[in-house]
Design a protein around this motif. Sequence first.
Motif, short mmCIF file in Angstrom:
data_model
loop_
_atom_site.label_atom_id
_atom_site.label_comp_id
_atom_site.label_asym_id
_atom_site.label_seq_id
_atom_site.Cartn_x
_atom_site.Cartn_y
_atom_site.Cartn_z
N ASP A 165 44.10 62.57 61.35
CA ASP A 165 44.16 61.11 61.21
C ASP A 165 42.87 60.55 60.61
O ASP A 165 42.62 59.34 60.72
CB ASP A 165 44.39 60.46 62.58
CG ASP A 165 45.85 60.46 63.01
OD1 ASP A 165 46.73 60.63 62.13
OD2 ASP A 165 46.12 60.30 64.21
N GLU A 204 46.99 57.13 52.59
CA GLU A 204 46.09 58.01 53.33
C GLU A 204 45.47 59.06 52.42
O GLU A 204 44.29 59.40 52.57
CB GLU A 204 46.85 58.66 54.49
CG GLU A 204 47.23 57.66 55.57
CD GLU A 204 47.98 58.30 56.72
OE1 GLU A 204 48.42 59.48 56.58
OE2 GLU A 204 48.14 57.64 57.77
N GLU A 250 42.53 57.33 58.51
CA GLU A 250 42.71 56.03 59.16
C GLU A 250 41.38 55.29 59.34
O GLU A 250 41.38 54.11 59.69
CB GLU A 250 43.42 56.22 60.50
CG GLU A 250 44.86 56.68 60.33
CD GLU A 250 45.61 56.86 61.64
OE1 GLU A 250 45.07 56.42 62.69
OE2 GLU A 250 46.71 57.42 61.63
#
Length: 246
Positions: A140, A164, A143
Motif C-alpha cells: 500500500d 497507484e 497510498e
Amino acid sequence: MAVNLSAHCAPPFNTFPHRRSPIAFTIRASFSRSICFTQAPTLRIVSVHSQKPGSDSSAIMSDTGAPLRPSSSSTSSAIDFLTLCHRLKTTKRKGWINHGIQGPESIADHMYRMALMALIAGDLPGVNRERCIKIAIVHDIAEAIVGDITPSDGVPKEEKSRREQAALTEMCKILGGGMRADEIQELWREYENNASLEANLVKDFDKVEMILQALEYEIEHGKVLDEFFLSTAGRVDYLFQAGWKM
C-alpha cells in the motif's frame, strides 16, 4: 530524549464474540492475562544529517558515530523518500472513518501488522516468507500519494491501479532509482497482479488483518461492522490451502 516508563499493562484480551456464521473462518484468542512491561526498553539515538546532494558531508550516522553511506541512492534522496512515507503513518484508513471510528488505524499500522502476520506464519512449502514480509511492507506504499481509495469512492479498479502505479513511479524517482527502487516496484507489481503464491498469501493477510481490526473496533467502540466480515467471506483461500491456521 528521555523516556520514563513505569509498569505498563495491556488490558486483558479474553475471547472474541462467536457469531460469524457466514464467514469461512473464525479468529480465536486464548489470552486470559494482562501483558505487563515492568522495565523500560533500552533506547539508542541515531542521528541523521543531510546536506545538499553530492556533498561529502552528507551521511547517516550510526550509534557509534561511523557514517553509513547508502549504496544505491544518495542520503538526501533516501530522507526525501522516507519523509514522503511519513504520510503512511498519518493517513487514516478511510473505511474506518466512514464508519465513525474515532482515532482509527493508519495505513502504516495496517501494513505493519500484515508484515507481522507474514513473520509469524509457519514455514510453508514453496513459499518465501521473507518475500511475503517485503510485499506486505510495500503493498500500500503508493497510498502515501494517492491516499486510501476505497470501494465507496467509486473509482474503477483499473483507474485505482493506474493512479497507484504513477504514484509509485514518482516515489521511486524521489528515492533516486537504483536496485532498491526497482525492488519496490517489482514487489508492488507482483502483489497487484497476483503474480506469485507469496502475493496471494499476502492478499489473504490483507483481508484477515482487516477483519481482525474490525473485530477489535466492534469490541472497543460497540459498533456493528458486519460489512467488513461479509466482504471477505469465502475469499481467504490460499492461507487455508497452505495449512495456515488462526
